[in-house]
Design an enzyme around this catalytic site. Structure first.
Site, short mmCIF file in Angstrom:
data_model
loop_
_atom_site.label_atom_id
_atom_site.label_comp_id
_atom_site.label_asym_id
_atom_site.label_seq_id
_atom_site.Cartn_x
_atom_site.Cartn_y
_atom_site.Cartn_z
N GLN A 19 0.85 -1.20 0.00
CA GLN A 19 0.00 0.00 0.00
C GLN A 19 0.88 1.24 0.00
OE1 GLN A 19 -3.08 0.17 2.99
NE2 GLN A 19 -3.82 2.12 2.21
N PHE A 20 1.17 1.75 -1.20
CA PHE A 20 2.06 2.90 -1.32
C PHE A 20 1.48 4.15 -0.66
CE2 PHE A 20 -0.65 4.05 -4.81
CZ PHE A 20 -0.47 5.42 -5.00
N THR A 21 0.16 4.23 -0.51
CA THR A 21 -0.45 5.43 0.07
C THR A 21 -0.02 5.65 1.52
OG1 THR A 21 -2.47 4.24 0.67
CG2 THR A 21 -2.44 5.35 -1.48
#
Length: 146
Positions: free
Chosen positions: A78-80
């Site tokens: 989850q890059f966010t």
């Protein structure tokens, strides 16, 4: 590197209508990888997750790790999680590692986790994932390795 850990009664990841990873009782880990992260930091984080006392022991205190609790581990990229959110009204994803590099590191971390623990499931890096979970508690922790 950041990991958002949720103690779950069950969790699964669905991509294009197909379940790619599923656990019952265990830990759902959302994993964010930053530009400065590497395999050494990642292994340190995985080791910490596997040793983290997250589950109730016989006295009802958080005294057991995932292995002692016979749980599963579901790793979801989850890059966010790497977004800077302190200024303005739009997240800045500049601190996130570029996708190709992050995918390679994520895959190395999955392999490492599987070498250290038997019950590891995953999502699909970069896919549009639907994550289903039943949070237990709720119990949620944010771990960071610098």
């Amino acid at each position: 590197m950041r990991a958002l850990l949720q103690r779950v009664l069950e969790a699964k990841v669905v991509v294009d209508g197909e379940t790619t990873g599923e656990i019952q009782h265990g830990i759902l880990v959302f994993l964010g990888i930053g530009k400065e992260d590497d395999l050494v930091k990642g292994k340190k984080l995985i080791d910490k997750i596997l040793k983290y006392r997250f589950f109730d022991d016989e006295q009802g205190k958080m005294g057991w790790n995932i292995n002692q609790a016979n749980g599963g581990l579901l790793l979801v990229s989850q890059f966010t999680l790497m977004a800077q959110t302190q200024k303005g009204l739009r997240p800045d994803f500049g601190p996130a590692m570029p996708p190709n590099d992050a995918k390679a590191l994520y895959e190395e971390l999955v392999s490492y986790a599987k070498s250290q623990f038997d019950n590891v499931q995953t999502g699909i890096f970069g896919a549009d994932m639907k994550v289903h979970l039943v949070n237990d508690g709720p119990v949620t922790f944010n771990l960071e390795i610098e």
